[in-house]
Design a protein around this motif. Structure first.
Motif, mmCIF file in Angstrom:
data_model
loop_
_atom_site.group_PDB
_atom_site.id
_atom_site.type_symbol
_atom_site.label_atom_id
_atom_site.label_comp_id
_atom_site.label_asym_id
_atom_site.label_seq_id
_atom_site.Cartn_x
_atom_site.Cartn_y
_atom_site.Cartn_z
ATOM 1 N N SER A 144 -1.158 -16.899 8.038
ATOM 2 C CA SER A 144 -0.336 -16.609 6.864
ATOM 3 C C SER A 144 -0.887 -15.403 6.090
ATOM 4 O O SER A 144 -0.124 -14.519 5.673
ATOM 5 C CB SER A 144 -0.280 -17.837 5.958
ATOM 6 O OG SER A 144 0.430 -17.537 4.778
ATOM 7 N N ILE A 145 -2.185 -15.349 5.925
ATOM 8 C CA ILE A 145 -2.819 -14.226 5.224
ATOM 9 C C ILE A 145 -2.598 -12.929 5.987
ATOM 10 O O ILE A 145 -2.252 -11.896 5.399
ATOM 11 C CB ILE A 145 -4.321 -14.497 5.003
ATOM 12 C CG1 ILE A 145 -4.504 -15.599 3.958
ATOM 13 C CG2 ILE A 145 -5.052 -13.233 4.575
ATOM 14 C CD1 ILE A 145 -5.921 -16.106 3.827
ATOM 15 N N LEU A 146 -2.756 -12.950 7.295
ATOM 16 C CA LEU A 146 -2.534 -11.752 8.097
ATOM 17 C C LEU A 146 -1.080 -11.279 8.019
ATOM 18 O O LEU A 146 -0.816 -10.071 7.960
ATOM 19 C CB LEU A 146 -2.938 -11.994 9.548
ATOM 20 C CG LEU A 146 -4.445 -12.081 9.800
ATOM 21 C CD1 LEU A 146 -4.712 -12.470 11.253
ATOM 22 C CD2 LEU A 146 -5.126 -10.771 9.462
ATOM 23 N N GLN A 147 -0.146 -12.223 8.001
ATOM 24 C CA GLN A 147 1.262 -11.851 7.875
ATOM 25 C C GLN A 147 1.526 -11.200 6.517
ATOM 26 O O GLN A 147 2.241 -10.196 6.427
ATOM 27 C CB GLN A 147 2.158 -13.072 8.072
ATOM 28 C CG GLN A 147 2.208 -13.555 9.500
ATOM 29 C CD GLN A 147 2.936 -14.878 9.655
ATOM 30 O OE1 GLN A 147 3.116 -15.630 8.695
ATOM 31 N NE2 GLN A 147 3.353 -15.166 10.882
ATOM 32 N N LEU A 200 -0.666 -9.619 4.639
ATOM 33 C CA LEU A 200 -1.303 -8.298 4.649
ATOM 34 C C LEU A 200 -0.467 -7.281 5.427
ATOM 35 O O LEU A 200 -0.345 -6.128 5.014
ATOM 36 C CB LEU A 200 -2.712 -8.388 5.247
ATOM 37 C CG LEU A 200 -3.762 -9.073 4.366
ATOM 38 C CD1 LEU A 200 -5.047 -9.277 5.157
ATOM 39 C CD2 LEU A 200 -4.020 -8.273 3.105
ATOM 40 N N HIS A 201 0.112 -7.706 6.527
ATOM 41 C CA HIS A 201 0.968 -6.815 7.303
ATOM 42 C C HIS A 201 2.180 -6.379 6.483
ATOM 43 O O HIS A 201 2.542 -5.195 6.470
ATOM 44 C CB HIS A 201 1.419 -7.496 8.596
ATOM 45 C CG HIS A 201 2.350 -6.661 9.412
ATOM 46 N ND1 HIS A 201 1.924 -5.564 10.121
ATOM 47 C CD2 HIS A 201 3.693 -6.748 9.608
ATOM 48 C CE1 HIS A 201 2.966 -5.013 10.726
ATOM 49 N NE2 HIS A 201 4.046 -5.715 10.430
ATOM 50 N N GLN A 206 2.409 -6.256 3.215
ATOM 51 C CA GLN A 206 1.942 -5.361 2.157
ATOM 52 C C GLN A 206 1.692 -3.959 2.710
ATOM 53 O O GLN A 206 2.024 -2.960 2.063
ATOM 54 C CB GLN A 206 0.670 -5.911 1.516
ATOM 55 C CG GLN A 206 0.915 -7.134 0.668
ATOM 56 C CD GLN A 206 -0.379 -7.707 0.117
ATOM 57 O OE1 GLN A 206 -1.407 -7.037 0.089
ATOM 58 N NE2 GLN A 206 -0.331 -8.962 -0.320
ATOM 59 N N ARG A 207 1.125 -3.890 3.910
ATOM 60 C CA ARG A 207 0.879 -2.587 4.536
ATOM 61 C C ARG A 207 2.185 -1.858 4.786
ATOM 62 O O ARG A 207 2.313 -0.663 4.516
ATOM 63 C CB ARG A 207 0.114 -2.774 5.845
ATOM 64 C CG ARG A 207 -0.200 -1.476 6.556
ATOM 65 C CD ARG A 207 -0.968 -1.717 7.865
ATOM 66 N NE ARG A 207 -1.387 -0.477 8.472
ATOM 67 C CZ ARG A 207 -0.608 0.261 9.268
ATOM 68 N NH1 ARG A 207 0.611 -0.142 9.579
ATOM 69 N NH2 ARG A 207 -1.059 1.389 9.775
ATOM 70 N N GLN A 208 3.186 -2.577 5.289
ATOM 71 C CA GLN A 208 4.486 -1.966 5.548
ATOM 72 C C GLN A 208 5.101 -1.448 4.246
ATOM 73 O O GLN A 208 5.663 -0.357 4.212
ATOM 74 C CB GLN A 208 5.423 -2.967 6.219
ATOM 75 C CG GLN A 208 5.000 -3.373 7.623
ATOM 76 C CD GLN A 208 4.871 -2.184 8.558
ATOM 77 O OE1 GLN A 208 3.780 -1.821 8.960
ATOM 78 N NE2 GLN A 208 5.974 -1.579 8.907
ATOM 79 N N SER A 209 4.989 -2.216 3.180
ATOM 80 C CA SER A 209 5.531 -1.796 1.888
ATOM 81 C C SER A 209 4.831 -0.537 1.387
ATOM 82 O O SER A 209 5.475 0.390 0.871
ATOM 83 C CB SER A 209 5.386 -2.908 0.853
ATOM 84 O OG SER A 209 6.163 -4.015 1.207
ATOM 85 N N LEU A 210 3.516 -0.484 1.526
ATOM 86 C CA LEU A 210 2.760 0.687 1.079
ATOM 87 C C LEU A 210 3.093 1.921 1.921
ATOM 88 O O LEU A 210 3.222 3.029 1.384
ATOM 89 C CB LEU A 210 1.260 0.403 1.136
ATOM 90 C CG LEU A 210 0.734 -0.556 0.068
ATOM 91 C CD1 LEU A 210 -0.700 -0.946 0.379
ATOM 92 C CD2 LEU A 210 0.845 0.061 -1.310
ATOM 93 N N LEU A 211 3.250 1.755 3.213
ATOM 94 C CA LEU A 211 3.623 2.881 4.071
ATOM 95 C C LEU A 211 5.000 3.424 3.691
ATOM 96 O O LEU A 211 5.207 4.631 3.632
ATOM 97 C CB LEU A 211 3.604 2.468 5.544
ATOM 98 C CG LEU A 211 2.217 2.248 6.153
ATOM 99 C CD1 LEU A 211 2.353 1.658 7.559
ATOM 100 C CD2 LEU A 211 1.423 3.534 6.186
ATOM 101 N N HIS A 212 5.925 2.525 3.419
ATOM 102 C CA HIS A 212 7.267 2.949 3.017
ATOM 103 C C HIS A 212 7.216 3.689 1.675
ATOM 104 O O HIS A 212 7.856 4.733 1.505
ATOM 105 C CB HIS A 212 8.199 1.741 2.922
ATOM 106 C CG HIS A 212 9.564 2.091 2.462
ATOM 107 N ND1 HIS A 212 10.468 2.769 3.254
ATOM 108 C CD2 HIS A 212 10.188 1.879 1.281
ATOM 109 C CE1 HIS A 212 11.581 2.953 2.571
ATOM 110 N NE2 HIS A 212 11.442 2.419 1.376
ATOM 111 N N ALA A 213 6.450 3.163 0.721
ATOM 112 C CA ALA A 213 6.313 3.823 -0.582
ATOM 113 C C ALA A 213 5.682 5.197 -0.422
ATOM 114 O O ALA A 213 6.108 6.173 -1.058
ATOM 115 C CB ALA A 213 5.482 2.950 -1.520
#
Length: 64
Positions: A10-13, A15-16, A18-25
């Motif tokens: 669940s934590i890894l999902q 984090l993934h 959040q990473r996708q959101s940051l890359l898009h931003a």
């Protein structure tokens, strides 16, 4: 032991996601900074490399 593994997954999902959101931003901000610079080149209103630096810092907004 199974609960710990499920929590880890669940934590890894999360984090993934959040990473996708940051890359898009990051992509969005880069595009917003890049477009005004290119518009200035196309319209001939570009005032040189100092103007480019100012545009990149200010996001393309002119000071009034």
């Amino acid at each position: 032991m199974l609960e710990t593994e499920e929590l880890g997954v669940s934590i890894l999902q999360d984090l993934h996601q959040q990473r996708q959101s940051l890359l898009h931003a990051n992509d969005t901000v880069f595009l917003l900074l890049k477009v005004p610079y290119r518009l200035h080149l196309l319209t001939g209103k570009f005032e040189g490399k100092d103007e480019r630096k100012r545009l990149m810092r200010k996001g393309g907004r002119k000071n009034k």
